[in-house]
Design an enzyme around this catalytic site. Structure first.
Site, PDB file in Angstrom:
ATOM      1  N   ASP A  48      47.788  35.512  23.796  1.00 40.74           N
ATOM      2  CA  ASP A  48      48.337  34.162  23.939  1.00 40.74           C
ATOM      3  C   ASP A  48      48.787  33.614  22.591  1.00 40.74           C
ATOM      4  OD1 ASP A  48      48.465  31.195  24.375  1.00 40.74           O
ATOM      5  OD2 ASP A  48      47.709  31.763  26.337  1.00 40.74           O
ATOM      6  N   SER A  98      51.212  27.133  27.817  1.00 37.81           N
ATOM      7  CA  SER A  98      50.594  28.305  28.434  1.00 37.81           C
ATOM      8  C   SER A  98      50.520  28.193  29.947  1.00 37.81           C
ATOM      9  CB  SER A  98      49.194  28.529  27.852  1.00 37.81           C
ATOM     10  OG  SER A  98      49.273  28.956  26.508  1.00 37.81           O
ATOM     11  N   HIS A 149      40.901  28.376  31.933  1.00 38.10           N
ATOM     12  CA  HIS A 149      42.011  27.914  31.095  1.00 38.10           C
ATOM     13  C   HIS A 149      43.354  28.308  31.700  1.00 38.10           C
ATOM     14  CE1 HIS A 149      43.666  26.826  27.005  1.00 38.10           C
ATOM     15  NE2 HIS A 149      42.644  25.983  27.096  1.00 38.10           N
ATOM     16  N   THR A 151      46.003  30.270  31.115  1.00 38.14           N
ATOM     17  CA  THR A 151      46.564  31.602  31.337  1.00 38.14           C
ATOM     18  C   THR A 151      45.896  32.344  32.488  1.00 38.14           C
ATOM     19  OG1 THR A 151      47.317  31.712  29.048  1.00 38.14           O
ATOM     20  CG2 THR A 151      47.156  33.794  30.245  1.00 38.14           C
ATOM     21  N   ASP A 282      45.983  32.201  20.138  1.00 37.31           N
ATOM     22  CA  ASP A 282      46.741  30.949  20.225  1.00 37.31           C
ATOM     23  C   ASP A 282      46.025  29.817  19.498  1.00 37.31           C
ATOM     24  OD1 ASP A 282      48.966  29.370  21.536  1.00 37.31           O
ATOM     25  OD2 ASP A 282      47.250  28.339  22.415  1.00 37.31           O
ATOM     26  N   HIS A 325      54.171  33.225  24.699  1.00 36.20           N
ATOM     27  CA  HIS A 325      55.055  32.441  23.833  1.00 36.20           C
ATOM     28  C   HIS A 325      54.640  32.680  22.391  1.00 36.20           C
ATOM     29  CE1 HIS A 325      51.613  29.771  23.308  1.00 36.20           C
ATOM     30  NE2 HIS A 325      51.527  29.687  24.637  1.00 36.20           N
ATOM     31  N   HIS A 429      53.692  25.680  19.485  1.00 40.25           N
ATOM     32  CA  HIS A 429      54.442  26.742  20.138  1.00 40.25           C
ATOM     33  C   HIS A 429      55.894  26.781  19.675  1.00 40.25           C
ATOM     34  CE1 HIS A 429      51.545  26.622  23.868  1.00 40.25           C
ATOM     35  NE2 HIS A 429      50.917  26.797  22.714  1.00 40.25           N
TER      36      HIS A 429
END
Length: 469
Positions: A48, A98, A149, A151, A282, A325, A429
Site C-alpha cells: 500500500d 486506499s 482497514h 484495503t 503507506d 497508489h 498520495h
C-alpha cells in the site's frame, strides 16, 4: 460475462485513453482468448502506498547492505513475470485513496474516495472475495494495519464509509471469510467498542480459532477458520518490531501470516483466494519515515517470496503483485556523497515515529542531540535542535494523515536528507502510474498498460469464473 470478452470496461491499450476523465468508461469490450490454464488459487499482494522509488530503494538497500536483490526485482531481472503499468484514479479524483483503490480491484468499478464498493450513483457492487466464496473457494486477507482497514475491506464488503471499521468487523463474520489477520483489536474487543459487543466471542461461536499473539498463531490448527488480531490498531513497524524482543515474540511478520494463511487454505478442493497487504508502507510514506518505509517494504518482499515459493511448486496459482497508489514519491537524490549517505540508513535502529515520541517538552537540547546520535548515527546542530524542540512547546504544528500527535515528521525528514540523501515530494498520495506484475496461469494475458478496475475481471477470467452475480 462472455468468457471470450475480457475486461468489462476495457483495457487502456487504446490510444488516447489517458486524457479521459477518471469517471468515464474506458474503451469497449475486446475479444479475448485465454491462452493459459485456469488458476485454481489467486494470491494478490499489495504494498500500500508504494511509489516506484520505494521499490527501488528497498532493492538498493538489500543490494548494498546485504548483497542480494529483492524478490520483486529478481522476478523482473529473471524475466519470470508479466509486467505492466496501472492507472490508479478513483471516480472522484486522479489521486485515489486506499478505499477507492481497493474498491476498483474488489468491485470492478471506480468509486469516490472514502467509500467501499458503492458507485457514485449509490449502487452496491458485489466484492470479488464474495464472488469467489459463492463459487466455493476459500477467501482470506492478511495485513500489517487493522484487518478492517480500507484495503482488505475493499475486497470483502461494501460500505458508504471506510471509517465504519466496527461494522466491517461484523460484516466479515456474516460473509464467513476463512482467514483474517492483522491489527485492529479496538474493533473486536468489547472493552474498546462503543457498543460493548464482544466480536471475538461471536467469531468463536461460528467456529473460528481466535489468536492474539505470534505464539498462538504458530500453534493454531490449519483446519479451522482463523481470526488473528495482534495489536490495538496497526501492527508495529518492522524496524521497531525487530528492535524489541518483546514485539518479536508477540507480533508475527507479514511473511509468517502469509504462510499461515496459505497453509490454512491450500488443501481446499476448489482452491482459495488471498489478499496480502503491506499496509504500514503507506503509513511510513505519509510520515516521510525512511526507516519505517524501507524495512516494511522489505517485510512485504519477504511475504512475496512466500507466495512465489508456493506458486512455483503448486503450478495452479496466479500471483499478482502491485500497489494501490504512490505516496510521497521518495527517492535517492544526486550528490557526491549519495552512496555513503544512503548506506548510513543501516545505522537507523527505529522509525522516526519511535524517535520523535521519545522527545517531550521538557527534553533538553543535550538529550535530543544524544537521542538522534543513538538512533540515526548523526549529530544535530544547535539550530536543528531548537527547531525540533519548538514542535513540543506548541509553537509549531505539522499535519499528516496518521500524525495524531502533530509530530515534526516532515521537518525531521528534511534534516535527515542532509545525511541520507533521501528526498520526498509530499506527505500524501500521488497520481503516478504504478508497477504491476503477475506470475502463473493467465499472467501471459497481461497487457502493458491497464486500469485498476481491470484487475477485478482479470482475476475472474483467470479463475474461469463468469461474471454472472
Amino acid at each position: 460475462m462472455d468468457r471470450r470478452k475480457f475486461f468489462k470496461y476495457g483495457s487502456l491499450a487504446a490510444a488516447g485513453t489517458a486524457i479521459l476523465s477518471p469517471i468515464d468508461v474506458f474503451g469497449k469490450e475486446i475479444d479475448y482468448v485465454n491462452k493459459g490454464g485456469t488458476a485454481k488459487n489467486i494470491i494478490m499482494l499489495i504494498s500500500d502506498g508504494m511509489s516506484t522509488g520505494t521499490l527501488n530503494m528497498a532493492d538498493l538497500y538489500l543490494n548494498r547492505i546485504h548483497g542480494k536483490s529483492s524478490t520483486w526485482m529478481s522476478l523482473y531481472k529473471e524475466n519470470k513475470v508479466s509486467r505492466a503499468l496501472m492507472d490508479t484514479a478513483s471516480a472522484s479524483s486522479i489521486v485515489t485513496d486506499s478505499a477507492a483503490a481497493s474498491s476498483a480491484f474488489g468491485g470492478g468499478i471506480r468509486v469516490k474516495n472514502g467509500s467501499l464498493n458503492i458507485s457514485p450513483n449509490g449502487k452496491e457492487n458485489l466484492p470479488i472475495w464474495q464472488k469467489f466464496k459463492q463459487k466455493g473457494k476459500k477467501a482470506g486477507c492478511v495485513t500489517t494495519v487493522p484487518i478492517t482497514h480500507a484495503t482488505p475491506a475493499g475486497f470483502c464488503v461494501y460500505n458508504d464509509s471506510r471509517n465504519a471499521q466496527s461494522e466491517i468487523a461484523e460484516e466479515y463474520l456474516k460473509q464467513g471469510f476463512d482467514v483474517l489477520m492483522g491489527g485492529g483489536d479496538q474493533y473486536f474487543n468489547s472493552q474498546k467498542r462503543k457498543d460493548r459487543k464482544n466480536i471475538y466471542e461471536e467469531y468463536e461461536k461460528k467456529g473460528y480459532k481466535v489468536v492474539k499473539s505470534r505464539g498462538q498463531l504458530m500453534n493454531s490448527p490449519n483446519d479451522k477458520p482463523l481470526l488473528g488480531v495482534f495489536d490495538h490498531d496497526g501492527l508495529p513497524f518492522t524496524i521497531d518490531r525487530n528492535s524489541s524482543k518483546e514485539l518479536e515474540n508477540k507480533i508475527p511478520t507479514l511473511a509468517e501470516m502469509t504462510q499461515k494463511a496459505i497453509d490454512c487454505m491450500k488443501t481446499h478442493p476448489k482452491g482459495f483466494v488471498l489478499q496480502v497487504e503491506g499496509g504500514k508502507v503507506d503509513w511510513a510514506a505519509h510520515a516521510n519515515d525512511i526507516a519505517g518505509l524501507i524495512h516494511d517494504q522489505i517485510a512485504f518482499d519477504e511475504a512475496l517470496k512466500v507466495a512465489m515459493d508456493f506458486a512455483e511448486k503448486d503450478g495452479n496459482t496466479l500471483v499478482i503483485v502491485t500497489t494501490d497508489h504512490g505516496n510521497a514519491n521518495p527517492g535517492v537524490i544526486y550528490g557526491k556523497n549519495a552512496n555513503e549517505n544512503f548506506e548510513s540508513l543501516q545505522q537507523y535502529s527505529h522509525t522516526n515515529e519511535y524517535l520523535l515520541n521519545q522527545i517531550h517538552p521538557d527534553s533538553s537540547e543535550k538529550q535530543i542531540k544524544e537521542l538522534v546520535e543513538q538512533e540515526n548515527g548523526f549529530s544535530l546542530n544547535s539550530e536543528e535542535i531548537k527547531l525540533i524542540k519548538s514542535y513540543y512547546s506548541g509553537l509549531v504544528k505539522e499535519d499528516g494523515l496518521y500524525n495524531y500527535k502533530n509530530l515534526p515528521f516532515k521537518t525531521f525528514s528534511e534534516i535527515q536528507k542532509n545525511h541520507n540523501s533521501i528526498g520526498w515530494i509530499s506527505m500524501d498520495h500521488s497520481a503516478d502510474y504504478v508497477e504491476l506484475a503477475m506470475f502463473g496461469p493467465g499472467s501471459e494475458n497481461l497487457k502493458p498498460f491497464i486500469k485498476n478496475t481491470d484487475i477485478h475481471y482479470f482475476m475472474l477470467e483467470a479463475a474461469g469464473i463468469e461474471n454472472k452475480f
